[in-house]
Design a protein around this motif. Structure first.
Motif, PDB file in Angstrom:
ATOM      1  N   ASN A 189       0.837  -1.196   0.000  1.00 37.86           N
ATOM      2  CA  ASN A 189       0.000   0.000   0.000  1.00 37.86           C
ATOM      3  C   ASN A 189       0.871   1.245   0.000  1.00 37.86           C
ATOM      4  O   ASN A 189       2.050   1.185   0.344  1.00 37.86           O
ATOM      5  N   THR A 190       0.288   2.374  -0.374  1.00 38.98           N
ATOM      6  CA  THR A 190       0.954   3.650  -0.165  1.00 38.98           C
ATOM      7  C   THR A 190       1.120   3.832   1.334  1.00 38.98           C
ATOM      8  O   THR A 190       0.217   3.521   2.104  1.00 38.98           O
ATOM      9  N   SER A 191       2.277   4.311   1.757  1.00 39.87           N
ATOM     10  CA  SER A 191       2.565   4.494   3.175  1.00 39.87           C
ATOM     11  C   SER A 191       1.439   5.309   3.832  1.00 39.87           C
ATOM     12  O   SER A 191       1.019   6.331   3.312  1.00 39.87           O
ATOM     13  N   GLY A 192       0.927   4.798   4.965  1.00 43.99           N
ATOM     14  CA  GLY A 192      -0.137   5.516   5.671  1.00 43.99           C
ATOM     15  C   GLY A 192      -1.545   5.074   5.310  1.00 43.99           C
ATOM     16  O   GLY A 192      -2.497   5.415   5.989  1.00 43.99           O
ATOM     17  N   ARG A 193      -1.706   4.310   4.233  1.00 44.88           N
ATOM     18  CA  ARG A 193      -3.042   3.804   3.868  1.00 44.88           C
ATOM     19  C   ARG A 193      -3.218   2.392   4.437  1.00 44.88           C
ATOM     20  O   ARG A 193      -2.250   1.717   4.757  1.00 44.88           O
ATOM     21  N   PRO A 194      -4.472   1.930   4.534  1.00 43.13           N
ATOM     22  CA  PRO A 194      -4.683   0.561   5.027  1.00 43.13           C
ATOM     23  C   PRO A 194      -3.989  -0.453   4.124  1.00 43.13           C
ATOM     24  O   PRO A 194      -3.947  -0.279   2.904  1.00 43.13           O
ATOM     25  N   SER A 195      -3.458  -1.519   4.706  1.00 45.73           N
ATOM     26  CA  SER A 195      -2.784  -2.557   3.921  1.00 45.73           C
ATOM     27  C   SER A 195      -3.770  -3.212   2.960  1.00 45.73           C
ATOM     28  O   SER A 195      -4.953  -3.329   3.247  1.00 45.73           O
ATOM     29  N   PRO A 196      -3.276  -3.661   1.791  1.00 44.65           N
ATOM     30  CA  PRO A 196      -4.156  -4.260   0.789  1.00 44.65           C
ATOM     31  C   PRO A 196      -4.432  -5.736   1.054  1.00 44.65           C
ATOM     32  O   PRO A 196      -3.520  -6.493   1.364  1.00 44.65           O
ATOM     33  N   THR A 197      -5.680  -6.140   0.922  1.00 46.69           N
ATOM     34  CA  THR A 197      -6.021  -7.559   1.058  1.00 46.69           C
ATOM     35  C   THR A 197      -6.516  -8.143  -0.261  1.00 46.69           C
ATOM     36  O   THR A 197      -6.849  -9.321  -0.321  1.00 46.69           O
ATOM     37  N   THR A 198      -6.583  -7.318  -1.308  1.00 44.01           N
ATOM     38  CA  THR A 198      -6.903  -7.830  -2.644  1.00 44.01           C
ATOM     39  C   THR A 198      -5.973  -7.153  -3.655  1.00 44.01           C
ATOM     40  O   THR A 198      -5.377  -6.113  -3.368  1.00 44.01           O
ATOM     41  N   ALA A 199      -5.886  -7.758  -4.856  1.00 40.90           N
ATOM     42  CA  ALA A 199      -5.062  -7.171  -5.919  1.00 40.90           C
ATOM     43  C   ALA A 199      -5.627  -5.816  -6.352  1.00 40.90           C
ATOM     44  O   ALA A 199      -4.875  -4.928  -6.766  1.00 40.90           O
ATOM     45  N   GLN A 200      -6.948  -5.638  -6.243  1.00 37.65           N
ATOM     46  CA  GLN A 200      -7.557  -4.347  -6.581  1.00 37.65           C
ATOM     47  C   GLN A 200      -7.052  -3.253  -5.648  1.00 37.65           C
ATOM     48  O   GLN A 200      -6.770  -2.137  -6.076  1.00 37.65           O
ATOM     49  N   ALA A 217      -4.246   4.340   8.156  1.00 40.39           N
ATOM     50  CA  ALA A 217      -5.176   5.422   8.427  1.00 40.39           C
ATOM     51  C   ALA A 217      -6.214   5.593   7.335  1.00 40.39           C
ATOM     52  O   ALA A 217      -5.869   5.755   6.177  1.00 40.39           O
ATOM     53  N   PRO A 218      -7.500   5.567   7.682  1.00 42.35           N
ATOM     54  CA  PRO A 218      -8.511   5.969   6.715  1.00 42.35           C
ATOM     55  C   PRO A 218      -8.499   7.497   6.602  1.00 42.35           C
ATOM     56  O   PRO A 218      -7.882   8.162   7.433  1.00 42.35           O
ATOM     57  N   LEU A 261     -12.104  -0.252   5.972  1.00 41.64           N
ATOM     58  CA  LEU A 261     -11.505   1.079   6.078  1.00 41.64           C
ATOM     59  C   LEU A 261     -11.336   1.714   4.698  1.00 41.64           C
ATOM     60  O   LEU A 261     -11.591   2.896   4.510  1.00 41.64           O
ATOM     61  N   ARG A 262     -10.914   0.902   3.722  1.00 48.13           N
ATOM     62  CA  ARG A 262     -10.775   1.435   2.358  1.00 48.13           C
ATOM     63  C   ARG A 262     -12.123   1.855   1.781  1.00 48.13           C
ATOM     64  O   ARG A 262     -12.231   2.862   1.083  1.00 48.13           O
ATOM     65  N   THR A 302     -13.617   5.442  -0.005  1.00 48.12           N
ATOM     66  CA  THR A 302     -14.344   5.587  -1.268  1.00 48.12           C
ATOM     67  C   THR A 302     -15.698   6.262  -1.035  1.00 48.12           C
ATOM     68  O   THR A 302     -16.159   7.041  -1.850  1.00 48.12           O
ATOM     69  N   GLU A 303     -16.327   5.934   0.075  1.00 47.90           N
ATOM     70  CA  GLU A 303     -17.651   6.478   0.393  1.00 47.90           C
ATOM     71  C   GLU A 303     -17.586   7.920   0.899  1.00 47.90           C
ATOM     72  O   GLU A 303     -18.609   8.529   1.175  1.00 47.90           O
ATOM     73  N   ASN A 304     -16.360   8.417   1.066  1.00 48.98           N
ATOM     74  CA  ASN A 304     -16.182   9.772   1.573  1.00 48.98           C
ATOM     75  C   ASN A 304     -16.928  10.054   2.865  1.00 48.98           C
ATOM     76  O   ASN A 304     -17.586  11.088   3.004  1.00 48.98           O
TER      77      ASN A 304
END
Ligand code: AMP
Ligand code: MG
Length: 348
Positions: free
Chosen positions: A146-157, A238-239, A308-309, A313-315
């Motif tokens: 993930n980009t530093s500071g964003r939630p870790s990725p659990t899918t390829a998307q 962080a969200p 969290l991701r 997206t939902e703002n």
């Protein structure tokens, strides 16, 4: 740079693994699934390759990387002193979500260890990861993709959201099962110490090697101490929205969150709620997401970062979360939630 995405959700594909291994051997970056979260891989013994990880993630250069191996024998080349406890833990939990810290050998560049004389090592329990590590030379540095500071990725998307155009390749292996990062244990001191909680919990470790301590800065919301694991001091996971955890007896928690949601709505905000399957129907307004059933801890850990991701997206403007002090993974789940919430916790 165009990022190639290879679909291996229906099974490992040897040609693809070979291509990905060639990219790693020539100093490139390949993201891949593990049983914890997706990793962003580079040749751990090549300082220039490791530097690319920091660049792609925007990661501070003193935040060390974990070296991933595919065979226990590979440990001897990168770890200078391997205590008996480490052998026992490796036997019990590798491949698996356990990272151990050792004194490093000169083979490991400081560019991989963030300038430290120690090296963090783990063997992931995922067939795509293991095949890629072997194909890429045997030593793959891989922080979460993930980009530093964003939630870790659990899918390829999730990986593509953060890394598209910044890395050479993504191997899509579907959802990463556990969903939170590996347990980190430091074996370089007198008593083994958990520096980051994960799926392998204290009781599981103690069954194998006896008493294990927990870095005191992990246990308390207010601990001012400096975490022993360097990366743990950065704002992580962080969200975008401000987040608060509400902890206490279930009925009181639900009442309080409903109250806070009303207040946020009356301010013109868009509140998000992190609930469980058991409580979900008790909330009526706002963006409501369940992490899963409290009786299924892997469902909760597996959905945490995704939820969290989604809130990003939902703002949503404010996130209110129930606490998840579950019996086995509670320490790991609460550690990640507390970080996401910047340690804002409300006792009711
Ligand atoms: P991740 O970004 O999930 O791969 O996490 C890597 C984390 O492992 C770092 O942020 C540190 O907290 C920890 N780590 C890696 N290497 C070391 C080390 N040599 N000593 C202590 N902690 C380490
Ligand atoms: Mg990370």
């Amino acid at each position: 740079m165009d990022t190639i995405i290879l679909d291996m959700r229906d099974g490992i594909e040897e040609n693809g693994i070979h291509r990905a291994g060639e990219i790693l051997k020539s100093g490139g970056l390949v993201a891949f699934p593990t049983e914890t979260v997706y990793g962003l891989g580079a040749d751990a013994l090549n300082a220039e390759a490791a530097a690319k990880i920091y660049q792609a993630k925007g990661r501070p250069s003193d935040n060390p990387l974990i070296v991933h191996i595919a065979d226990v024998e590979a440990l001897d080349r990168i770890a200078a002193k391997i205590p008996e406890e480490a052998r026992k833990l490796a036997k019990a939990f590798w491949p698996g979500p356990l990272t151990m810290i050792f004194q490093k050998t000169p083979t490991v560049p400081y560019g991989t260890t963030g300038g430290l004389d120690t090296v963090a090592v783990r063997m992931p329990d995922h067939e795509i990861a293991l095949a890629l590590i072997r194909s890429g030379g045997g030593y793959i540095a891989a922080p979460s993709a993930n980009t530093s500071g964003r939630p870790s990725p659990t899918t390829a998307q999730h990986v593509a959201e953060d890394m598209n155009g910044r890395i050479d390749m993504i191997l899509d292996g579907g959802h990463a099962g556990i969903g939170v990062e590996s347990t980190i244990v430091d074996l370089s001191g007198e008593v083994p110490m958990i520096l980051r909680p994960g799926y392998i919990n204290r009781a599981m470790l103690e069954q194998v090697i006896g008493p294990v301590e927990v870095d005191p800065t992990l246990l308390s919301a207010t601990a001012k101490g400096r975490p022993k694991a360097p990366g743990m001091r950065y704002k992580h996971y962080a969200p975008k929205a401000d987040m608060m955890i509400v902890e206490g007896e279930q009925e009181a928690v639900i009442r309080k969150i409903n109250e806070l949601v009303k207040e946020e709505l009356s301010r013109g905000g868009r509140p998000g709620i992190i609930a469980s399957d058991e409580s979900r129907a008790r909330y009526h307004q706002g963006v409501i997401r369940s992490m899963g059933s409290r009786s299924d801890e892997l469902s909760i850990s597996g959905h945490l970062y995704e939820v969290l991701r989604e809130f990003d997206t939902e703002n949503v403007t404010k996130i209110f979360s129930e606490a998840f002090d579950t019996p086995d993974m509670g320490m790991a789940i609460m550690n990640r939630l507390m970080k996401a919430a910047g340690h804002q916790i409300l006792q009711v």
